[in-house]
Enzyme design. Sequence first.
Site, PDB file in Angstrom:
ATOM      1  N   CYS A 277      -2.996   4.642  -4.209  1.00 35.20           N
ATOM      2  CA  CYS A 277      -3.746   5.398  -3.201  1.00 35.20           C
ATOM      3  C   CYS A 277      -3.649   6.917  -3.389  1.00 35.20           C
ATOM      4  CB  CYS A 277      -3.250   5.018  -1.814  1.00 35.20           C
ATOM      5  SG  CYS A 277      -3.536   3.288  -1.423  1.00 35.20           S
TER       6      CYS A 277
HETATM    7  N1  NAD Z   1      -2.140  -1.300  -2.150  1.00 34.53           N
HETATM    8  C1  NAD Z   1      -2.208  -0.561  -1.069  1.00 34.53           C
HETATM    9  O1  NAD Z   1      -1.213  -0.245  -0.482  1.00 34.53           O
HETATM   10  C2  NAD Z   1      -3.540  -0.111  -0.491  1.00 34.53           C
HETATM   11  C3  NAD Z   1      -3.539   0.476   0.781  1.00 34.53           C
HETATM   12  C4  NAD Z   1      -4.739   0.871   1.329  1.00 34.53           C
HETATM   13  C5  NAD Z   1      -5.926   0.702   0.606  1.00 34.53           C
HETATM   14  N2  NAD Z   1      -5.893   0.141  -0.649  1.00 34.53           N
HETATM   15  C6  NAD Z   1      -7.156  -0.045  -1.343  1.00 34.53           C
HETATM   16  O2  NAD Z   1      -7.485  -1.428  -1.315  1.00 34.53           O
HETATM   17  C7  NAD Z   1      -8.189  -1.794  -2.514  1.00 34.53           C
HETATM   18  C8  NAD Z   1      -7.472  -2.951  -3.198  1.00 34.53           C
HETATM   19  O3  NAD Z   1      -6.180  -2.519  -3.564  1.00 34.53           O
HETATM   20  P1  NAD Z   1      -5.019  -3.542  -3.906  1.00 34.53           P
HETATM   21  O4  NAD Z   1      -3.780  -2.725  -3.909  1.00 34.53           O
HETATM   22  O5  NAD Z   1      -5.083  -4.737  -3.045  1.00 34.53           O
HETATM   23  O6  NAD Z   1      -5.436  -3.955  -5.394  1.00 34.53           O
HETATM   24  P2  NAD Z   1      -4.828  -5.191  -6.248  1.00 34.53           P
HETATM   25  O7  NAD Z   1      -5.036  -4.823  -7.657  1.00 34.53           O
HETATM   26  O8  NAD Z   1      -3.467  -5.529  -5.750  1.00 34.53           O
HETATM   27  O9  NAD Z   1      -5.766  -6.406  -5.868  1.00 34.53           O
HETATM   28  C9  NAD Z   1      -7.107  -6.465  -6.198  1.00 34.53           C
HETATM   29  C10 NAD Z   1      -7.484  -7.894  -6.477  1.00 34.53           C
HETATM   30  O10 NAD Z   1      -8.887  -7.925  -6.727  1.00 34.53           O
HETATM   31  C11 NAD Z   1      -9.122  -8.862  -7.769  1.00 34.53           C
HETATM   32  N3  NAD Z   1     -10.414  -8.574  -8.369  1.00 34.53           N
HETATM   33  C12 NAD Z   1     -10.741  -7.630  -9.272  1.00 34.53           C
HETATM   34  N4  NAD Z   1     -12.044  -7.686  -9.554  1.00 34.53           N
HETATM   35  C13 NAD Z   1     -12.575  -8.681  -8.809  1.00 34.53           C
HETATM   36  C14 NAD Z   1     -13.873  -9.217  -8.657  1.00 34.53           C
HETATM   37  N5  NAD Z   1     -14.904  -8.727  -9.338  1.00 34.53           N
HETATM   38  N6  NAD Z   1     -14.039 -10.259  -7.825  1.00 34.53           N
HETATM   39  C15 NAD Z   1     -12.982 -10.758  -7.137  1.00 34.53           C
HETATM   40  N7  NAD Z   1     -11.730 -10.305  -7.240  1.00 34.53           N
HETATM   41  C16 NAD Z   1     -11.524  -9.261  -8.058  1.00 34.53           C
HETATM   42  C17 NAD Z   1      -7.950  -8.680  -8.698  1.00 34.53           C
HETATM   43  O11 NAD Z   1      -7.778  -9.810  -9.533  1.00 34.53           O
HETATM   44  C18 NAD Z   1      -6.809  -8.486  -7.693  1.00 34.53           C
HETATM   45  O12 NAD Z   1      -6.221  -9.736  -7.347  1.00 34.53           O
HETATM   46  C19 NAD Z   1      -8.268  -0.531  -3.342  1.00 34.53           C
HETATM   47  O13 NAD Z   1      -9.475   0.113  -3.081  1.00 34.53           O
HETATM   48  C20 NAD Z   1      -7.129   0.303  -2.805  1.00 34.53           C
HETATM   49  O14 NAD Z   1      -7.340   1.690  -2.988  1.00 34.53           O
HETATM   50  C21 NAD Z   1      -4.714  -0.274  -1.190  1.00 34.53           C
END
Ligand code: NAD
Length: 439
Positions: A277
């Site tokens: 983030c």
């Molecule tokens: N991790 C955090 O603490 C956090 C907090 C707030 C916001 N975010 C935001 O949330 C979003 C996701 O982050 P995250 O940390 O969960 O990421 P992550 O990498 O942990 O998870 C993302 C998931 O999406 C899957 N994926 C990728 N492409 C795909 C597709 N085309 N179809 C279906 N699944 C697909 C991946 O395999 C993975 O399991 C990002 O935009 C991030 O900035 C994250």
Amino acid sequence: MAQWLSLVEKRELAVGIIGLGYVGLPLVLLFSQEGFRVTGFDIDTVKVDRLNAGQSYIHRIEPEQIKNAQSKGFRATANFAEIAEVDAILICVPTPLSDHHTPDMSYITATMDSIVDYLRPGQLVVLESTTYPGTTEELIAPAIERAGKVTVMRETTVTGGILVAYSPEREDPGNTSIDRRDIPKVVGGLGPLAAEAAAAMYGTAFHRVIRVSSPAAAEMTKLLENIYRCVNIALVNELKLLCLRMGIDIWEVIGAAATKPFGFQPFYPGPGLGGHCIPIDPFYLSWKAKEFDFSTRFIELAGEVNEAMPYHVVQAVSSALNQRAKPLKGSRILVLGLAYKRDVDDLRESPSLSIIEMLQQEGSVVSYNDPFFPSVGRGRKYNLNMESQPLDHLDGYDCVLIVTDHTSYDYARIVAESQLVVDSRNATRGLQSEKIVRC
Ligand SMILES: NC(=O)c1ccc[n+]([C@@H]2O[C@H](COP(=O)([O-])OP(=O)(O)OC[C@H]3O[C@@H](n4cnc5c(N)ncnc54)[C@H](O)[C@@H]3O)[C@@H](O)[C@H]2O)c1
């Protein structure tokens, strides 16, 4: 709308969550606990299989929680045709930066490509991924409309279409002080119906829903929150560098300033930003701002200061070794902590990774220890192929470098048994020893 509200109230709304990572999987559990039947979608079939086998791949989520969700109807799938069977679709896929610090929207566009053929009237699509203001309106809605199967109901006069909204994820990994439900959920709908539908759905799982006027306002809200952190962390990082020169303990200063009951919120310096983030999100706005001939100078400056921190840590190790008549080249260095912050199993953008690579480039013999990562292989921006080393024979290292202050470490023992400890996190606070160099 009455039908939607009734489905929500009776918990008969079928919820689909796309992207079962750090954000999507906890969201699965939240809606499942609330009594909704949840289907999780992911392209990673290993994750899908593990979830369907009742296993977890995120440290803080217990297999029991997955099994509990399964007992309430949760399943994971990589078959996107099943999108047609859910009522609400929440998109939680990654939004990283490209190598040139521009938004990498490929995960969102790939998601849209894989779902548009299965969308049907009456569904709600909500983007949760962090992104630049305008994404929902300029990318999500047009992708649905281009496919030509369903219209997007931007106005109340349009009927028989699909609803679209944006609601940012605000979770703070590793923070156990606040229940997920107590983090207010910001929602911006593309039109009043979408706002109402999304607010009703989130209102079941979150104690407060904050409705803003548009998806762009909700997208900007998330960025403001993260830019605020990024800029304030840069400020204390810069002041730390000054305090080091002046012989003042920045941690003592922050602690004292934090006693002010108004107008001050403490932020803490460190070895550099990490996670998915804070190092990334601000640049989504910088990129978008260019479209408006606008330069986001605070973001650029904060980025410059924060990105210099890992170099500062390597420099601090170099001079601490130099004081002991040792060069970086050939010195044995144990890095404590790979995760980007304390007690999390997430190493994305972690400063440890670049610090290790920089030390290796200088010829140091680097090892690491991290209870959350028994080994580390290759990622988007690193190729380490190392295994976590046990915390014995610490005196065999020329330097132990604290990059991540996991709570399981016994810092008194680490200092007692090491030749030299360079501490980039103030993890050794309260300990007095000539062996400690705080940086
Ligand atoms: N991790 C955090 O603490 C956090 C907090 C707030 C916001 N975010 C935001 O949330 C979003 C996701 O982050 P995250 O940390 O969960 O990421 P992550 O990498 O942990 O998870 C993302 C998931 O999406 C899957 N994926 C990728 N492409 C795909 C597709 N085309 N179809 C279906 N699944 C697909 C991946 O395999 C993975 O399991 C990002 O935009 C991030 O900035 C994250």
